[in-house]
Motif scaffolding. Structure first.
Motif, PDB file in Angstrom:
ATOM      1  N   GLY A 115       7.404  -1.614   6.755  1.00  0.00           N
ATOM      2  CA  GLY A 115       7.448  -0.510   5.812  1.00  0.00           C
ATOM      3  C   GLY A 115       8.651  -0.672   4.897  1.00  0.00           C
ATOM      4  O   GLY A 115       9.667  -1.286   5.271  1.00  0.00           O
ATOM      5  N   CYS A 116       8.569  -0.122   3.689  1.00  0.00           N
ATOM      6  CA  CYS A 116       9.643  -0.340   2.724  1.00  0.00           C
ATOM      7  C   CYS A 116       9.577   0.717   1.629  1.00  0.00           C
ATOM      8  O   CYS A 116       8.671   1.554   1.599  1.00  0.00           O
ATOM      9  N   GLY A 117      10.524   0.666   0.717  1.00  0.00           N
ATOM     10  CA  GLY A 117      10.515   1.578  -0.418  1.00  0.00           C
ATOM     11  C   GLY A 117      11.879   1.642  -1.078  1.00  0.00           C
ATOM     12  O   GLY A 117      12.845   1.005  -0.636  1.00  0.00           O
ATOM     13  N   MET A 118      11.959   2.421  -2.148  1.00  0.00           N
ATOM     14  CA  MET A 118      13.212   2.646  -2.847  1.00  0.00           C
ATOM     15  C   MET A 118      13.984   3.767  -2.145  1.00  0.00           C
ATOM     16  O   MET A 118      13.399   4.790  -1.770  1.00  0.00           O
ATOM     17  N   ARG A 123       0.843  -1.190   0.000  1.00  0.00           N
ATOM     18  CA  ARG A 123       0.000   0.000   0.000  1.00  0.00           C
ATOM     19  C   ARG A 123       0.882   1.245   0.000  1.00  0.00           C
ATOM     20  O   ARG A 123       1.876   1.318   0.744  1.00  0.00           O
ATOM     21  N   PRO A 124       0.573   2.226  -0.818  1.00  0.00           N
ATOM     22  CA  PRO A 124       1.378   3.450  -0.849  1.00  0.00           C
ATOM     23  C   PRO A 124       1.455   4.101   0.535  1.00  0.00           C
ATOM     24  O   PRO A 124       0.480   4.096   1.295  1.00  0.00           O
ATOM     25  N   HIS A 125       2.609   4.631   0.846  1.00  0.00           N
ATOM     26  CA  HIS A 125       2.824   5.278   2.140  1.00  0.00           C
ATOM     27  C   HIS A 125       3.870   6.368   1.952  1.00  0.00           C
ATOM     28  O   HIS A 125       4.330   6.604   0.827  1.00  0.00           O
ATOM     29  N   HIS A 126       4.250   7.011   3.046  1.00  0.00           N
ATOM     30  CA  HIS A 126       5.310   8.023   2.961  1.00  0.00           C
ATOM     31  C   HIS A 126       6.346   7.798   4.056  1.00  0.00           C
ATOM     32  O   HIS A 126       5.999   7.680   5.238  1.00  0.00           O
ATOM     33  N   PHE A 127       7.610   7.683   3.666  1.00  0.00           N
ATOM     34  CA  PHE A 127       8.751   7.726   4.565  1.00  0.00           C
ATOM     35  C   PHE A 127       9.730   8.736   3.979  1.00  0.00           C
ATOM     36  O   PHE A 127       9.927   8.771   2.756  1.00  0.00           O
ATOM     37  N   PRO A 128      10.360   9.554   4.805  1.00  0.00           N
ATOM     38  CA  PRO A 128      11.262  10.578   4.256  1.00  0.00           C
ATOM     39  C   PRO A 128      12.502  10.015   3.580  1.00  0.00           C
ATOM     40  O   PRO A 128      13.119  10.687   2.755  1.00  0.00           O
ATOM     41  N   PHE A 129      12.867   8.766   3.894  1.00  0.00           N
ATOM     42  CA  PHE A 129      14.120   8.217   3.362  1.00  0.00           C
ATOM     43  C   PHE A 129      13.915   7.266   2.194  1.00  0.00           C
ATOM     44  O   PHE A 129      14.870   6.693   1.679  1.00  0.00           O
ATOM     45  N   THR A 130      12.670   7.042   1.774  1.00  0.00           N
ATOM     46  CA  THR A 130      12.404   6.212   0.590  1.00  0.00           C
ATOM     47  C   THR A 130      11.384   6.908  -0.309  1.00  0.00           C
ATOM     48  O   THR A 130      10.520   7.638   0.161  1.00  0.00           O
ATOM     49  N   GLU A 131      11.512   6.639  -1.596  1.00  0.00           N
ATOM     50  CA  GLU A 131      10.572   7.205  -2.565  1.00  0.00           C
ATOM     51  C   GLU A 131      10.656   6.395  -3.869  1.00  0.00           C
ATOM     52  O   GLU A 131      11.711   6.384  -4.510  1.00  0.00           O
ATOM     53  N   MET A 156       3.828  -2.982   3.751  1.00  0.00           N
ATOM     54  CA  MET A 156       3.525  -4.315   3.237  1.00  0.00           C
ATOM     55  C   MET A 156       2.641  -5.076   4.224  1.00  0.00           C
ATOM     56  O   MET A 156       2.902  -5.094   5.422  1.00  0.00           O
ATOM     57  N   ASP A 157       1.583  -5.686   3.706  1.00  0.00           N
ATOM     58  CA  ASP A 157       0.695  -6.536   4.484  1.00  0.00           C
ATOM     59  C   ASP A 157       0.877  -7.977   4.035  1.00  0.00           C
ATOM     60  O   ASP A 157       1.269  -8.256   2.890  1.00  0.00           O
ATOM     61  N   VAL A 158       0.578  -8.890   4.943  1.00  0.00           N
ATOM     62  CA  VAL A 158       0.534 -10.306   4.580  1.00  0.00           C
ATOM     63  C   VAL A 158      -0.883 -10.804   4.789  1.00  0.00           C
ATOM     64  O   VAL A 158      -1.616 -10.305   5.656  1.00  0.00           O
ATOM     65  N   SER A 159      -1.274 -11.774   3.995  1.00  0.00           N
ATOM     66  CA  SER A 159      -2.601 -12.362   4.183  1.00  0.00           C
ATOM     67  C   SER A 159      -2.646 -13.049   5.536  1.00  0.00           C
ATOM     68  O   SER A 159      -1.673 -13.654   5.988  1.00  0.00           O
TER      69      SER A 159
END
Length: 343
Positions: free
Chosen positions: A286-289, A248-256, A261-264
């Motif tokens: 949480g995760c991101g590029m 799901r889209p989110h915001h972290f200052p250090f990734t963009e 991430m959810d699991v079933s």
């Protein structure tokens, strides 16, 4: 004669007292009283100079006999009492070799330690190296280099424990990622488990001290699809092969871009239950590029390299795996709770 009577009296009293002593502690005062430097026998011998020349050798011989008899009796009694004390001690400490032995009660691995080990095993099998960093951290590594400006709410003292204006108890193990990027040239592939601290009140789901595992991969051509693939393997390894993931889209200052991430839900298979609050999905990380600003702060050219990062709370993973509803159970050190886990 007065001196003869005194010597005989001392001999009789001393021998009687020696025989009556039941322990070495009781016998020692007897020795001092009769045979010591200021004892009764010594006091009488000091009066020998008052005797006549004829009496002096006779009384001297008697005095020597009394002294020798008392000292011999003392020595023999000390030896007997030592032997009796030793025999009593041996009897008291004797082992009954026919009694059954005590069954050892081995400890168990703490569920947090077990969870960290399992997560490490998954990522290490995919080529990640486990690294560590300081828990007392400079604000530069904890915030500035992670693209978190001075006005960000995370930097407020209500959220963060400050040692000085420039030193904090780290709020995330992302600071280890910065140290890795500044200290190494890509490619980089690491995970950083460890304790972190936030100014939270202790309740069923929050603690001022908890554990995180953060991951980082920097290389040429790293894409969001790589991040999703690695995390899907992780989720299925930890929660079961049937586990599905969603981002799901989110915001972290250090990734963009950033995502959660959810699991079933592994309890109901996505149908909806108490564990997943009827949603069929459970948020776990949480995760991101990695943001280009973070790469630049670490001396890495974002035009040449890209990467992803992720972070998860160990307590949350452990609570889901072991169906624990109180984070406080991990820190209460209650053996009734800990003995349920065999690692």
């Amino acid at each position: 004669m007065g001196m003869r009577e005194d010597l005989e009296r001392i001999r009789s009293e001393a021998l009687e007292a020696i025989a009556a002593a039941a322990t070495e502690q009781e016998l020692e005062p007897v020795r001092i009283h009769y045979s010591g430097k200021k004892g009764a026998l010594t006091a009488i011998l000091k009066t020998m100079g008052k005797l006549s020349a004829e009496e002096r050798p006779v009384m001297g011989q008697l005095a020597n006999e009394v002294r020798a008899q008392i000292e011999t009796a003392l020595s023999e009694r000390f030896e007997v009492l030592r032997e009796e004390a030793l025999n009593a001690k041996l009897k008291a400490e004797a082992l009954d070799v026919t009694m059954p032995g005590r069954v050892p009660h081995p400890g168990t691995i703490h569920p947090l330690t077990s969870t960290i080990a399992d997560v490490r095993k998954v990522f290490e099998s995919m080529g990640f190296q486990t690294v560590e960093g300081p828990e007392v951290e400079e604000t530069y590594y904890n915030f500035d280099a992670l693209n978190t400006n001075e006005d960000h709410p995370a930097r407020d003292p209500q959220d963060t424990f400050y040692i000085t204006d420039d030193v904090v108890l780290r709020t995330q193990t992302s600071s280890v990622q910065i140290r890795q990027m500044q200290g190494k040239k890509p490619p980089i592939r690491v995970i950083a488990p460890g304790r972190v601290y936030r100014n939270d009140d202790l309740d069923a789901t929050h603690s001022p001290l908890f554990h995180q595992i953060e991951g980082l991969m920097i290389d040429k051509g790293v894409r969001m699809s790589d991040l999703k693939g690695y995390l899907e393997v992780f989720a299925q390894s930890i929660f079961g092969a049937e586990t599905r993931v969603r981002f799901r889209p989110h915001h972290f200052p250090f990734t963009e871009p950033s995502a959660e991430m959810d699991v079933s839900c592994f309890a109901c298979g996505g149908e909806g239950c108490r564990l997943c609050k009827g949603e069929g999905w459970i948020e776990i990380l949480g995760c991101g590029m990695v943001h280009p600003n973070v790469l630049r702060a670490c001396g890495i050219d974002p035009e040449e390299y890209s990467g992803f990062a992720f972070g998860m709370g160990v307590e949350r993973i452990a609570m889901l795996r072991y169906k624990i509803n109180e984070i406080r159970n991990f820190y209460d050190n209650d053996l009734r709770f800990l003995s349920q886990f065999n690692g």
